[in-house]
Design an enzyme around this catalytic site. Sequence first.
Site, PDB file in Angstrom:
ATOM      1  N   GLU A  52       0.827  -1.206   0.000  1.00 34.64           N
ATOM      2  CA  GLU A  52       0.000   0.000   0.000  1.00 34.64           C
ATOM      3  C   GLU A  52       0.862   1.257   0.000  1.00 34.64           C
ATOM      4  O   GLU A  52       0.546   2.242  -0.673  1.00 34.64           O
ATOM      5  CB  GLU A  52      -0.963   0.010   1.182  1.00 34.64           C
ATOM      6  N   PHE A  79       0.018 -14.412   0.034  1.00 31.66           N
ATOM      7  CA  PHE A  79       1.313 -14.773   0.599  1.00 31.66           C
ATOM      8  C   PHE A  79       1.697 -16.150   0.076  1.00 31.66           C
ATOM      9  O   PHE A  79       0.974 -17.126   0.286  1.00 31.66           O
ATOM     10  CB  PHE A  79       1.238 -14.745   2.125  1.00 31.66           C
ATOM     11  N   ARG A  81       5.264 -17.501  -0.066  1.00 35.27           N
ATOM     12  CA  ARG A  81       6.468 -18.128   0.489  1.00 35.27           C
ATOM     13  C   ARG A  81       6.931 -17.254   1.653  1.00 35.27           C
ATOM     14  O   ARG A  81       6.946 -16.035   1.529  1.00 35.27           O
ATOM     15  CB  ARG A  81       7.532 -18.168  -0.616  1.00 35.27           C
TER      16      ARG A  81
END
Length: 130
Positions: A52, A79, A81
């Site tokens: 962001e 997400f 890894r």
Amino acid sequence: MSFLEASPFDRHYGLEIDEATDELVRAHVPVVEHVLQPVGLVHGGVHASIAEALASVGTNVGVVPEGKIGLGQSNNSSFLRPITEGTIHAIARRRHRGRTTWIWDVELTNDEGRLCAMSRVTIAVRDLPA
């Protein structure tokens, strides 16, 4: 405070902006203890915050000179890894430049260049407050 650089919050977790244009923003964050979950992985909120921040900075590079400001409207992060040490590397690429919204894709990688998280961020463009 400048709308064209990392905010106090972003500096708190260690965001360092390396390059910022209205089309591409690069940054990195050193992995230190206070960005980790109890199990030793970088917290997902840090990844989302980086995304962001980069999208906001890039948008603001383009709109602040016009008397506007970019404000986060939507952040969808995945997400892939975990990162446990080293540095988080991030690159944001603008995908859409509209009158009232900009859309960015952000990739977050580890020191080996492996994709660890990705985000699509929508930034609302509004009049700069007085």
